[in-house]
Design a protein around this motif. Structure first.
Motif, short mmCIF file in Angstrom:
data_model
loop_
_atom_site.label_atom_id
_atom_site.label_comp_id
_atom_site.label_asym_id
_atom_site.label_seq_id
_atom_site.Cartn_x
_atom_site.Cartn_y
_atom_site.Cartn_z
N HIS A 490 0.79 -1.22 0.00
CA HIS A 490 0.00 0.00 0.00
C HIS A 490 0.84 1.29 0.00
O HIS A 490 0.61 2.20 -0.81
CB HIS A 490 -0.90 -0.05 1.25
N HIS A 494 1.63 4.54 -2.51
CA HIS A 494 1.44 5.97 -2.20
C HIS A 494 2.66 6.78 -2.64
O HIS A 494 2.53 7.84 -3.24
CB HIS A 494 1.25 6.16 -0.68
N ASP A 514 -0.28 7.72 6.91
CA ASP A 514 -1.52 7.21 6.35
C ASP A 514 -2.41 6.64 7.43
O ASP A 514 -1.99 6.50 8.58
CB ASP A 514 -1.13 6.13 5.32
N THR A 516 -4.50 3.40 7.05
CA THR A 516 -4.34 1.96 7.12
C THR A 516 -3.82 1.41 5.81
O THR A 516 -4.28 1.79 4.75
CB THR A 516 -5.72 1.30 7.36
N ASP A 746 -6.05 7.54 -0.50
CA ASP A 746 -6.16 6.34 -1.32
C ASP A 746 -6.73 6.59 -2.71
O ASP A 746 -6.62 5.73 -3.59
CB ASP A 746 -6.99 5.27 -0.58
FE FE Z 1 -3.60 4.80 2.18
#
Ligand code: FE
Ligand code: ZN
Ligand code: ZN
Length: 766
Positions: A490, A494, A514, A516, A746
């Motif tokens: 994840h 980003h 962030d 999660t 996100d």
């Molecule tokens: Fe995120």
């Protein structure tokens, strides 16, 4: 004398590009021609070298407002001695259509002027548009972009409209949605249809007057816009706003507003020149602005939030509906956690229960789009939600991809992305993929984008998370279609989103702050320093792990982690000052407290910065349970804004694999501040400063040690202006980058995934 062949790439079709090329070519006394083809626009010009140079300069300087020139390829040609004039050659439908489709934009000045002019035949016609403005993406059914393939196809043009449409020197030349009140769509008020017959051509005006009257009386309207329906009410009428909240089942989350004029916005909020510019861009996003005190806005619009989301009218209908001093709530109409309502069937089925009256029109919305959301930081526009006005403009990458790629995005604030050559088409904001309805919205939008831009994915990318709907779907899809699948961590994605947007080369030191994200060690990440070099990612440092007492429940209920911090710092001797705080906790808190004390009880671990913000917010009395996502961290930012804090203690520990940054000393200092009765705003500001200081310190030191020149900031916490400013203002030898074109949250994840996918596939495997 010279003859030049130019291949122009970008948003150059359906935006009045060819007529303006003809105008500037003829002005420079050049001969030649211009036509559309599958890759954009092809031009040949012939004449004196200086005139051709002038022509090229004007091509950039005077381009139509919706046009975007990405690349121009020049080839020298043989002179054609017979050529005498400059021609627009009509296009054929052919080949591989990679032509870009313009986004939906607000009415241009010329159209607004015509709409206000009583002598103009489009006076007060709420569907006025031209080549330089109006809806595009939302009404296109398929490519090529041609009236018959749009929802305007069912409205045959009247003679005067047809004349404008076919006159290459007219502002409406090939403007596919061209129409007027004789031949185009109209508004109607559901339930009052018969009455319109008697109003004839003036019915739109009658409807607008009727809506204004009803809003003044405190009624709530469900009104069809460009990308879907909105719920609308007078934003100065507290009772109406409360009723709207009750009907929409949205008790807490701030509501977006639309203001009739910039003067009004200036009376309500603090607005910088840069913010005015963003408010008035053709995309017209909602802009987060700081409210002035006692501005007359109904308290229930945003409660104690000091920021307010305001947008300017973005359709001719809005421009007619709102007079200069009018302020309305304009919030998207959707059922709880479901996508935006945009079809007439759904509107008639569901909106009756949410409003006092429904306003529809007979121009079909083919594809829905939510309003985009922006925030201006250091005079630069930062998109927090990218949708209407921006989609489907691609984000260009530095290099072309060999394969077409689909990136499935995140499960929160989902967007997907399609890679075709050097373009990344980031799809519209889909929302949280928490139910079947949003997921089918995801699939529908994906199919649409694939066909509009003729992309058939040859590889898929998804988040590493085992249980994301988007990831489960991508895994299955890859298996069924026998395509390669790449799973990406994840926060790597980003940071990659920043690298992709800024065309950065070489390694970057990324700070991902962030909420999660699933980590490679199975824990929940979210406060990370990552060394990212294209497809490679190394975890350099992270926020010290803290538990999520009760798992998922701890995300919704930040008091759980806050209590853990208190116990960790004070053990059984929690100072008396916190008794008051403990009294505000849910009844069963002692039970959790006892469970936490049992060493046999295992809790999921997290390095999430979002959770730390929530816990600090809870300790400072900003709330114990979230009513909506990020409520408490937003309140913490509000509390801290404009207040100068100081850097509190924190600790940096070299762990076995990674550096660990601990804020337990910081929380202890904050608790001491609470005990000493210090101002909570000062403590909140100090917390912000400490976070920036600690992460930048480590990132700068590690970047310097590794001779890395770039620092990239990504993740949802960078929506926080104070955190973003705190990090970018820090002096260092590195340049600091963050996202502008896609959200740092996100919503921008798919761009990063797409980029990593491209890097891996170009290298030929990991
Ligand atoms: Fe995120
Ligand atoms: Zn216009
Ligand atoms: Zn007409």
């Amino acid at each position: 004398m010279e003859r030049l062949h130019l291949d122009v790439n970008g948003i150059v079709q359906g935006v009045g590009f060819r007529p303006y090329i003809a105008v500037i070519a003829r002005r420079n006394k050049l001969t030649g021609f211009v036509y559309n083809d599958e890759n954009g626009v092809t031009i040949e010009v012939q004449g004196p070298v200086a005139s051709i140079q002038n022509f090229i300069q004007s091509m950039y300087d005077e381009k139509p407002p919706l046009a975007r020139i990405d690349t121009v390829k020049e080839i020298k040609m043989e002179i054609d001695p017979e050529e005498r004039e400059f021609l627009i050659i009509s296009s054929q439908e052919n080949g591989d259509m990679t032509t870009l489709i313009a986004p939906d934009t607000a009415p241009c000045a010329a159209c607004l002027q015509e709409m206000a002019d009583v002598t103009n035949r489009r006076y007060a016609y709420p569907f006025i548009n031209c080549t330089h403005c109006g809806p595009r993406y939302t009404l296109i059914q398929k490519v090529p972009y041609d009236r018959k393939y749009t929802s305007m196809g069912v409205f045959p043009m009247c003679t005067p409209c047809e004349e404008e449409y076919t006159d290459e020197m007219n502002r409406r030349y090939h403007a596919e949605p061209t129409c007027c009140e004789d031949c185009g769509p109209h508004y109607s008020l559901v339930g009052e249809e018969e009455r319109f017959e008697t109003y004839g051509k003036e019915r739109d005006r009658y409807i607008i007057a009727a809506i204004r009257e009803r809003l003044r009386n405190g009624e709530i309207g469900a009104i069809k816009g460009i990308g879907g329906y909105h719920l609308v009410c007078d934003a100065t009428n507290e009772e109406a706003v409360q009723r709207l909240r009750a009907l929409k089942h949205r008790p807490h989350k701030p509501l977006a507003l639309m203001a009739g004029s910039m003067e009004l916005v200036e009376r309500l909020c603090y607005v910088s020149e840069a913010e005015k510019e963003v408010l008035l861009t053709p995309a017209r996003p909602i802009v987060l602005l700081r409210q002035k005190e006692n501005n007359g806005i109904a308290p229930s619009v945003a409660f104690t939030n000091e920021n307010m989301g305001i947008m300017m009218p973005y359709s001719p209908f809005h421009a007619m509906l709102l007079e200069a001093d009018d302020l309305v709530v304009m919030t998207s109409a959707n059922r709880h956690n479901e996508p935006l309502i945009y079809s007439e069937d759904e509107a008639l089925a569901y909106l009756g229960a949410m409003s006092d009256f429904i306003v529809i029109n007979n121009r079909e919305i083919v594809a829905p789009l939510d309003d985009s959301l922006s925030r201006v930081v250091n005079d630069k526009n930062l998109l927090l939600r990218r949708s209407r006005g921006y989609v489907p403009m691609p984000i260009p990458m530095a290099e072309s991809a060999e394969l077409s790629i689909l990136a499935a995005g995140s499960d929160l604030k989902n967007t997907f992305a399609l890679v075709k050559k050097k373009d990344v088409f980031v799809g519209p904001h889909i929302g949280d993929l928490e139910n079947e309805k949003t997921f089918s919205h995801f699939l529908k939008n994906l199919e649409r984008m694939k066909s509009l831009f003729t992309v058939e994915p040859q590889a898929l990318v998804c988040d590493l998370h085992p249980n994301y709907r988007s990831s489960i779907w991508a895994r299955k899809e890859a298996q069924e279609k026998e395509l390669p699948l790449i799973e990406v961590q994840h926060h790597h994605a980003h940071i990659a989103a920043v690298v992709a947007e800024h065309h950065l080369t070489g390694p970057v030191m990324g700070i991902a702050l962030d909420g999660t994200g699933y980590g490679t060690d199975g824990t929940v990440w979210g406060g990370e320093i990552l060394r990212v070099d294209g497809a490679d990612c190394t975890r350099i440092a992270h926020l010290e792990y803290a538990p999520l007492p009760g798992g998922e429940a701890a995300v919704k209920e930040p008091w759980r982690q806050a209590l853990w911090y208190l116990r960790t710092i004070y053990g059984q001797e929690i100072p008396a000052v916190f008794e008051k705080w403990m009294e505000t906790l849910p009844k069963n808190w002692q039970m959790l407290d006892q469970i936490m004390a049992n060493p046999a009880f295992t809790m999921p671990q997290t390095s999430s910065m979002g959770r730390l913000f929530d816990a600090v917010g809870s300790l400072l009395g900003l709330g114990n349970i979230h009513h909506f996502e990020s409520e408490i961290s937003m309140a913490l930012e509000s509390l801290a804004s404009d207040v100068a804090g100081e850097v509190l203690p924190y600790s940096i520990r070299k762990g076995e694999e990674c550096i660990e940054i601990s804020f337990i000393p910081t929380i202890k200092a904050i608790c001491n501040g609470i005990i000493e009765g210090r101002d909570s705003a000062f403590l909140a500001a100090s917390f912000h400063e400490t976070v920036c200081h600690a992460f930048m310190e480590v990132a700068i030191a590690e970047a310097t040690r590794e001779k890395i020149e770039h620092i990239a900031l990504g993740g949802g916490v960078f929506q926080n202006k104070k955190i973003l400013q705190g990090c970018i203002s820090r002096e260092s030898n590195q340049s600091v980058y963050y996202n502008h074109e896609v959200p740092p949250n996100d919503g921008g994840l798919s761009l990063g995934q797409a980029y990593i996918g491209k890097m891996i596939l170009t290298k030929g495997g990991k």
